[in-house]
Scaffold this motif. Structure first.
Motif, PDB file in Angstrom:
ATOM      1  N   ALA A  87     -33.596  85.955 -16.276  1.00 35.90           N
ATOM      2  CA  ALA A  87     -32.177  85.723 -16.543  1.00 35.90           C
ATOM      3  C   ALA A  87     -31.835  84.239 -16.406  1.00 35.90           C
ATOM      4  O   ALA A  87     -31.146  83.663 -17.259  1.00 35.90           O
ATOM      5  CB  ALA A  87     -31.327  86.552 -15.579  1.00 35.90           C
ATOM      6  N   ILE A  88     -32.340  83.616 -15.347  1.00 32.81           N
ATOM      7  CA  ILE A  88     -32.082  82.186 -15.128  1.00 32.81           C
ATOM      8  C   ILE A  88     -32.679  81.364 -16.270  1.00 32.81           C
ATOM      9  O   ILE A  88     -32.056  80.423 -16.776  1.00 32.81           O
ATOM     10  CB  ILE A  88     -32.662  81.736 -13.775  1.00 32.81           C
ATOM     11  CG1 ILE A  88     -31.899  82.413 -12.637  1.00 32.81           C
ATOM     12  CG2 ILE A  88     -32.595  80.216 -13.627  1.00 32.81           C
ATOM     13  CD1 ILE A  88     -32.513  82.201 -11.264  1.00 32.81           C
ATOM     14  N   GLN A  89     -33.890  81.730 -16.699  1.00 38.89           N
ATOM     15  CA  GLN A  89     -34.519  81.032 -17.825  1.00 38.89           C
ATOM     16  C   GLN A  89     -33.667  81.129 -19.085  1.00 38.89           C
ATOM     17  O   GLN A  89     -33.503  80.160 -19.816  1.00 38.89           O
ATOM     18  CB  GLN A  89     -35.900  81.626 -18.095  1.00 38.89           C
ATOM     19  CG  GLN A  89     -37.026  81.002 -17.290  1.00 38.89           C
ATOM     20  CD  GLN A  89     -38.373  81.367 -17.880  1.00 38.89           C
ATOM     21  OE1 GLN A  89     -38.556  82.449 -18.442  1.00 38.89           O
ATOM     22  NE2 GLN A  89     -39.332  80.476 -17.765  1.00 38.89           N
ATOM     23  N   ALA A  90     -33.129  82.333 -19.335  1.00 35.49           N
ATOM     24  CA  ALA A  90     -32.311  82.543 -20.529  1.00 35.49           C
ATOM     25  C   ALA A  90     -31.038  81.699 -20.483  1.00 35.49           C
ATOM     26  O   ALA A  90     -30.641  81.101 -21.485  1.00 35.49           O
ATOM     27  CB  ALA A  90     -31.956  84.021 -20.666  1.00 35.49           C
ATOM     28  N   PHE A  91     -30.405  81.640 -19.315  1.00 33.00           N
ATOM     29  CA  PHE A  91     -29.190  80.837 -19.177  1.00 33.00           C
ATOM     30  C   PHE A  91     -29.473  79.351 -19.392  1.00 33.00           C
ATOM     31  O   PHE A  91     -28.610  78.600 -19.860  1.00 33.00           O
ATOM     32  CB  PHE A  91     -28.566  81.040 -17.796  1.00 33.00           C
ATOM     33  CG  PHE A  91     -27.820  82.349 -17.660  1.00 33.00           C
ATOM     34  CD1 PHE A  91     -26.795  82.672 -18.537  1.00 33.00           C
ATOM     35  CD2 PHE A  91     -28.139  83.236 -16.644  1.00 33.00           C
ATOM     36  CE1 PHE A  91     -26.107  83.874 -18.411  1.00 33.00           C
ATOM     37  CE2 PHE A  91     -27.451  84.438 -16.509  1.00 33.00           C
ATOM     38  CZ  PHE A  91     -26.434  84.759 -17.395  1.00 33.00           C
ATOM     39  N   ASN A 187     -28.082  83.275 -25.782  1.00 27.78           N
ATOM     40  CA  ASN A 187     -28.835  83.017 -24.550  1.00 27.78           C
ATOM     41  C   ASN A 187     -28.077  83.516 -23.321  1.00 27.78           C
ATOM     42  O   ASN A 187     -28.670  84.054 -22.382  1.00 27.78           O
ATOM     43  CB  ASN A 187     -29.131  81.526 -24.421  1.00 27.78           C
ATOM     44  CG  ASN A 187     -30.177  81.063 -25.413  1.00 27.78           C
ATOM     45  OD1 ASN A 187     -31.039  81.837 -25.819  1.00 27.78           O
ATOM     46  ND2 ASN A 187     -30.111  79.807 -25.824  1.00 27.78           N
ATOM     47  N   ARG A 188     -26.764  83.329 -23.331  1.00 31.43           N
ATOM     48  CA  ARG A 188     -25.959  83.812 -22.204  1.00 31.43           C
ATOM     49  C   ARG A 188     -25.983  85.336 -22.134  1.00 31.43           C
ATOM     50  O   ARG A 188     -26.075  85.915 -21.041  1.00 31.43           O
ATOM     51  CB  ARG A 188     -24.518  83.317 -22.349  1.00 31.43           C
ATOM     52  CG  ARG A 188     -24.353  81.814 -22.110  1.00 31.43           C
ATOM     53  CD  ARG A 188     -22.934  81.370 -22.405  1.00 31.43           C
ATOM     54  NE  ARG A 188     -22.780  79.927 -22.192  1.00 31.43           N
ATOM     55  CZ  ARG A 188     -21.675  79.237 -22.489  1.00 31.43           C
ATOM     56  NH1 ARG A 188     -20.638  79.870 -23.024  1.00 31.43           N
ATOM     57  NH2 ARG A 188     -21.625  77.949 -22.257  1.00 31.43           N
ATOM     58  N   LYS A 190     -28.354  87.266 -23.313  1.00 35.30           N
ATOM     59  CA  LYS A 190     -29.706  87.651 -22.895  1.00 35.30           C
ATOM     60  C   LYS A 190     -29.856  87.512 -21.383  1.00 35.30           C
ATOM     61  O   LYS A 190     -30.404  88.393 -20.710  1.00 35.30           O
ATOM     62  CB  LYS A 190     -30.737  86.775 -23.622  1.00 35.30           C
ATOM     63  CG  LYS A 190     -32.181  87.184 -23.356  1.00 35.30           C
ATOM     64  CD  LYS A 190     -33.123  86.511 -24.348  1.00 35.30           C
ATOM     65  CE  LYS A 190     -33.146  85.010 -24.188  1.00 35.30           C
ATOM     66  NZ  LYS A 190     -34.213  84.392 -25.009  1.00 35.30           N
ATOM     67  N   GLY A 191     -29.354  86.414 -20.826  1.00 36.92           N
ATOM     68  CA  GLY A 191     -29.403  86.212 -19.383  1.00 36.92           C
ATOM     69  C   GLY A 191     -28.614  87.264 -18.632  1.00 36.92           C
ATOM     70  O   GLY A 191     -29.043  87.754 -17.585  1.00 36.92           O
TER      71      GLY A 191
END
Length: 206
Positions: A87-91, A187-188, A190-191
């Motif tokens: 999640a952090i990677q996606a953000f 991306n948000r 997805k995160g």
């Protein structure tokens, strides 16, 4: 194993696979944000992880996991932490279209993520332990062998569905990559999906 049993099993397996869950959403999110090849690589990783769960159910390791609250909790927490990491990677992913196109070719990385995501989810092992034996008959021969066959059938149908999902979601993503604002929101989203499933896994009981 008779054709009727296999037919019922595949029907139930397809329904379970297309029900939106962590695996389905993971493949969908990667396909939209990075293309169909990324989704297929992710699906391959998830299905590879299912091989481990199939073998675990066949030899009884899943039963040990079910009986041991400590083992279940350790794996559950590890899985939740890994989903939170995704999640952090996606953000933090860059929303510039040019850089997104470069990222989508790291297929090996996505494949590994899929494997880890499934292996670190103890609920998948317990699901296989509960689901596969319902279609096993003592009269059909060795029970572990039957469970392995059923597990492989489940994996094949899941992979086919993931491939179809990747192709369709990838086409949607291709129309969105040229818009940096849309990519940022993808991306948000997805995160947020990964963070939600991380929290749900952490709070779930056996």
């Amino acid at each position: 194993m008779d054709i009727t049993t296999i037919g019922y099993f595949l029907f139930a397996s397809v329904l379970l696979t297309i029900t939106p869950g962590p695996d389905f959403m993971f493949v969908f999110a990667q396909s939209v944000s990075q293309g169909k090849k990324a989704g297929i690589a992710t699906g391959l990783g998830l299905c590879t992880g299912l091989i481990a769960h199939t073998l675990a159910a066949a030899v009884g390791i899943s039963a040990i996991l079910y009986q041991s609250s400590l083992a279940f909790t350790i794996i559950k927490v590890a899985g939740a932490i890994y989903l939170l990491y995704l999640a952090i990677q996606a953000f933090r992913e860059n929303s510039e279209p040019e850089q997104q196109k470069v990222k989508k070719y790291s297929m090996i990385s996505l494949y590994r993520k899929g494997i880890l995501m499934n292996i670190l989810n103890p609920k998948v092992s317990i699901f296989f332990l509960a689901f596969l034996p319902q279609f096993v008959k003592v009269s059909n021969g060795t029970i572990p062998f039957q469970m392995i066959i059923l597990g492989l059938l489940f994996i094949v149908q899941a992979l086919l569905i993931f491939i179809l999902l990747s192709i369709s979601a990838g086409k949607v993503g291709e129309k969105l990559w040229s818009n940096a604002t849309v990519l940022r929101w993808i991306n948000r989203l997805k995160g947020t999906v990964f963070a939600f499933f991380s929290l749900r896994l952490l709070l779930d009981q056996k």
